[in-house]
Design a protein around this motif. Structure first.
Motif, PDB file in Angstrom:
ATOM      1  N   ASP A   1     -36.602 -64.734  33.454  1.00 55.87           N
ATOM      2  CA  ASP A   1     -36.352 -63.508  34.223  1.00 55.87           C
ATOM      3  C   ASP A   1     -37.627 -62.795  34.678  1.00 55.87           C
ATOM      4  O   ASP A   1     -37.566 -61.654  35.144  1.00 55.87           O
ATOM      5  CB  ASP A   1     -35.449 -62.563  33.452  1.00 55.87           C
ATOM      6  CG  ASP A   1     -36.054 -62.087  32.146  1.00 55.87           C
ATOM      7  OD1 ASP A   1     -37.183 -62.513  31.808  1.00 55.87           O
ATOM      8  OD2 ASP A   1     -35.403 -61.285  31.455  1.00 55.87           O
ATOM      9  N   ASP A   2     -38.772 -63.449  34.606  1.00 55.29           N
ATOM     10  CA  ASP A   2     -40.015 -62.855  35.063  1.00 55.29           C
ATOM     11  C   ASP A   2     -39.921 -62.519  36.556  1.00 55.29           C
ATOM     12  O   ASP A   2     -39.747 -63.401  37.386  1.00 55.29           O
ATOM     13  CB  ASP A   2     -41.184 -63.821  34.813  1.00 55.29           C
ATOM     14  CG  ASP A   2     -42.525 -63.232  35.197  1.00 55.29           C
ATOM     15  OD1 ASP A   2     -42.667 -61.994  35.150  1.00 55.29           O
ATOM     16  OD2 ASP A   2     -43.429 -64.013  35.556  1.00 55.29           O
ATOM     17  N   GLY A   3     -40.002 -61.261  36.882  1.00 50.36           N
ATOM     18  CA  GLY A   3     -39.943 -60.809  38.275  1.00 50.36           C
ATOM     19  C   GLY A   3     -38.543 -60.648  38.831  1.00 50.36           C
ATOM     20  O   GLY A   3     -38.378 -60.267  40.001  1.00 50.36           O
ATOM     21  N   ALA A   4     -37.522 -60.933  38.023  1.00 49.26           N
ATOM     22  CA  ALA A   4     -36.136 -60.859  38.510  1.00 49.26           C
ATOM     23  C   ALA A   4     -35.845 -59.477  39.085  1.00 49.26           C
ATOM     24  O   ALA A   4     -36.272 -58.457  38.554  1.00 49.26           O
ATOM     25  CB  ALA A   4     -35.162 -61.185  37.388  1.00 49.26           C
ATOM     26  N   GLY A   5     -35.133 -59.457  40.188  1.00 49.80           N
ATOM     27  CA  GLY A   5     -34.740 -58.216  40.837  1.00 49.80           C
ATOM     28  C   GLY A   5     -35.685 -57.762  41.934  1.00 49.80           C
ATOM     29  O   GLY A   5     -35.333 -56.897  42.738  1.00 49.80           O
ATOM     30  N   GLN A   6     -36.884 -58.346  41.984  1.00 56.33           N
ATOM     31  CA  GLN A   6     -37.841 -57.982  43.041  1.00 56.33           C
ATOM     32  C   GLN A   6     -37.206 -58.263  44.402  1.00 56.33           C
ATOM     33  O   GLN A   6     -36.520 -59.256  44.592  1.00 56.33           O
ATOM     34  CB  GLN A   6     -39.123 -58.794  42.870  1.00 56.33           C
ATOM     35  CG  GLN A   6     -40.166 -58.564  43.929  1.00 56.33           C
ATOM     36  CD  GLN A   6     -41.374 -59.498  43.753  1.00 56.33           C
ATOM     37  OE1 GLN A   6     -41.484 -60.218  42.784  1.00 56.33           O
ATOM     38  NE2 GLN A   6     -42.262 -59.473  44.722  1.00 56.33           N
ATOM     39  N   GLN A   7     -37.444 -57.378  45.343  1.00 55.22           N
ATOM     40  CA  GLN A   7     -36.929 -57.533  46.703  1.00 55.22           C
ATOM     41  C   GLN A   7     -38.055 -57.988  47.624  1.00 55.22           C
ATOM     42  O   GLN A   7     -39.196 -57.562  47.463  1.00 55.22           O
ATOM     43  CB  GLN A   7     -36.352 -56.209  47.210  1.00 55.22           C
ATOM     44  CG  GLN A   7     -35.269 -55.620  46.325  1.00 55.22           C
ATOM     45  CD  GLN A   7     -34.018 -56.459  46.284  1.00 55.22           C
ATOM     46  OE1 GLN A   7     -33.501 -56.867  47.321  1.00 55.22           O
ATOM     47  NE2 GLN A   7     -33.526 -56.750  45.085  1.00 55.22           N
ATOM     48  N   LEU A   8     -37.719 -58.843  48.578  1.00 59.11           N
ATOM     49  CA  LEU A   8     -38.703 -59.336  49.530  1.00 59.11           C
ATOM     50  C   LEU A   8     -38.095 -59.258  50.920  1.00 59.11           C
ATOM     51  O   LEU A   8     -36.975 -59.730  51.153  1.00 59.11           O
ATOM     52  CB  LEU A   8     -39.071 -60.786  49.192  1.00 59.11           C
ATOM     53  CG  LEU A   8     -40.116 -61.471  50.058  1.00 59.11           C
ATOM     54  CD1 LEU A   8     -41.469 -60.789  49.923  1.00 59.11           C
ATOM     55  CD2 LEU A   8     -40.229 -62.942  49.651  1.00 59.11           C
TER      56      LEU A   8
END
Length: 193
Positions: A68-75
């Motif tokens: 889950d490293d970085g999960a949820g980040q939007q791009l």
């Protein structure tokens, strides 16, 4: 593409990953040479003799669990033809070429997306300068799931996005978390046709 990858998955299960890669190369060459949606112009199709592809390397095939490293980040990726394309990060996968962000397309149909820009990008006899794709499930480009909650990743199946051959195609390209400095001599290389 869906049919090609379905055939490739069957061949990998009943034959070998290497023979599945050979099938993938033959099918992609056929598609580039004849398909109405080929990114090659009619003139380029006449000159086309096959895509440049690196030899199969079994060390570049793995099962990768998603952490889950970085999960949820939007791009948000602006494109020249499709406007802005939105992605949500599902996490990170550890691979033979490094840790890479795994994305979900958050617009028109979803799907997993795993691009890569490596040290061969833009180099002579290298790869497309903008990067390549490994997974793009909205277009059927995936090799399936591994055991448990892992993905089957095989970097021998890296391919150039259509915009590498025709600038009229809209292609989201790898962001910073999908770039590695080391060259990845695998998959489709780049040549102008």
């Amino acid at each position: 593409m869906f049919d090609i990858y379905a055939q490739v998955r069957r061949e990998a299960e009943t034959g070998s990953p290497s023979s599945a890669h050979d099938l993938w190369c033959r099918q992609r060459n056929e598609m580039f040479a004849t398909h109405a949606a080929s990114p090659l112009s009619e003139d380029a199709k006449q000159r086309f003799r096959g895509l440049a592809v690196a030899p199969y390397d079994p060390e570049l095939r793995c099962e990768a669990a998603i952490d889950d490293d970085g999960a949820g980040q939007q791009l948000e990726v602006p494109t020249g033809t499709d406007g802005t394309v939105y992605f949500e990060r599902l996490g990170t996968v550890s691979t033979p070429v490094g840790r890479l962000a795994l994305w979900r397309l958050a617009t028109y149909g979803g799907g997993l997306f795993l691009p890569l820009r490596d040290g061969l990008a833009g180099k002579p006899d290298g790869t497309y300068g903008g990067g390549r794709y490994l997974l793009d499930t909205i277009k059927g480009a995936h090799l399936g799931e591994g055991s448990g909650d892992s993905l089957l990743l095989d970097f021998n199946f890296l391919y150039n996005p259509s915009c590498a051959y025709d600038e009229h195609w809209a292609c989201p390209l790898p962001g910073p978390d999908n770039r590695v400095a080391e060259p990845v001599y695998a998959g489709e290389l780049y040549a102008e046709y």
